[in-house]
Enzyme design. Structure first.
Site, PDB file in Angstrom:
ATOM      1  N   SER A 269       4.559  -1.692   0.685  1.00 46.10           N
ATOM      2  CA  SER A 269       4.521  -2.567   1.848  1.00 46.10           C
ATOM      3  C   SER A 269       5.881  -2.536   2.524  1.00 46.10           C
ATOM      4  O   SER A 269       6.914  -2.629   1.839  1.00 46.10           O
ATOM      5  CB  SER A 269       4.166  -3.999   1.430  1.00 46.10           C
TER       6      SER A 269
ATOM      7  N   HIS B 285       5.023  -2.969  10.812  1.00 46.58           N
ATOM      8  CA  HIS B 285       4.553  -3.314   9.463  1.00 46.58           C
ATOM      9  C   HIS B 285       3.584  -2.233   9.008  1.00 46.58           C
ATOM     10  O   HIS B 285       2.782  -1.730   9.797  1.00 46.58           O
ATOM     11  CB  HIS B 285       3.846  -4.668   9.482  1.00 46.58           C
TER      12      HIS B 285
END
Length: 304
Positions: free
Chosen positions: A94, A108
């Site tokens: 992530s 992101h």
């Protein structure tokens, strides 16, 4: 019944993906990422890679985690009561990158794998992930490039996937209390297993591998754009929306906190400088207002 997964193959890919992304970002920024390897008392651990006060990246993290436990947390088992109470393991990469320059968008990306068993002892696993772009001063060519990269990553797996995963992203990264999108979207998917392990894994790999193609050219183009205090002020204000979403709606944040994850790693997505104001709105006709009128409303960017 699902085919049996290969968690070790997934882990090897994720560790390699983290390394490749960090090396590329370090080459662009000129400063090294901190490496912080950690263990989780309940089982597993991870590797956090973080850059703060870089030349280009004001704050950015690229995290790998592989955690496990004896009982699923509520955020993971709420929709699947047949899985409640069973041992589980989750792994993923992530990342969130907050550039210093307000003309360079925040980004992101996440790819993840989850495996457990049903109450009958059958394998239960799925992949999830996606990426999305959050500009402060939008550029249509940047946004189109990002969405094209997302489309190309999914193209080998079905003509309908990009439209589905784009809509899923639009609906997921939406601040319901604000009635506005967090950014200009991208793709998002979860609970992916219907195609079998090998093909589902290949799709996840394709999405993870597409990140550098999707984002690095944008960051390279925008990192040296001249800006002043006005732009930095608006960037800090809009970053507040990022914080609101991650703390109120984001499933990954909730899962990490509920499962006893490492707080520093979970909250590495938070921007370093943020502002809130009471009932503030940009003046009509300004570049700040254009974000709300020209970029945040959902649209098909590939035909825009």
């Amino acid at each position: 019944m699902l085919s049996s997964p290969n968690p070790q193959a997934v882990k090897a890919f994720l560790l390699d993906l983290q390394d490749r992304i960090v090396l590329a970002l370090e080459a662009l920024d000129g400063k090294p990422f901190l490496r912080d390897e950690w263990d989780r008392p309940e089982g597993g651990g991870g590797i956090s890679r973080l850059l703060e006060e870089g030349n280009v990246i004001e704050r950015g993290g690229v995290n790998f985690s592989h955690v496990m436990g004896a009982k699923l947390p509520p955020s993971a088992s709420a929709a699947r009561p047949d899985l409640g109470g069973n041992p589980w393991q989750a792994m993923g990469v992530s990342l969130v990158i907050h550039p210093r320059n307000p003309y360079a968008p925040t980004v992101h990306m996440n790819v993840r794998f989850f495996t457990t068993t049903t109450v009958n002892g059958d394998p239960a696993w799925w992949f999830g992930g996606g990426m999305d772009l959050t500009p402060y001063y939008g550029d249509k060519e940047d946004v189109k490039h990002f969405h094209r990269s997302c489309r190309d990553a999914l193209a080998p797996f079905g003509d309908d996937l990009h439209a589905r995963y784009k809509q899923w992203c639009d609906e997921y990264f939406y601040l319901k209390h604000r009635k506005e999108a967090r950014g200009v979207g991208g793709i998002f998917f979860d609970d992916l297993n219907e195609a079998g392990f090998e093909r589902s894994f290949a799709l996840m790999q394709s999405v993870g591998n597409a990140f550098l193609t999707a984002y690095l050219p944008i960051l390279e183009r925008r990192k040296d754009t001249p800006y002043g205090e006005r732009e930095r002020d608006f960037q800090a204000y809009r970053r507040g929306r990022y914080v609101e979403f991650n703390l109120v709606f984001d499933r990954g944040t909730l899962f990490g906190l509920q499962s006893g994850g490492r707080t520093e790693a979970i909250l590495m997505s938070m921007p370093p400088i943020v502002k809130w104001r009471y009932r503030w709105e940009p003046e009509d006709g300004t570049p700040e207002a254009a974000l709300y009128t020209d970029f945040l409303p959902h649209r098909d960017w590939l035909t825009a």
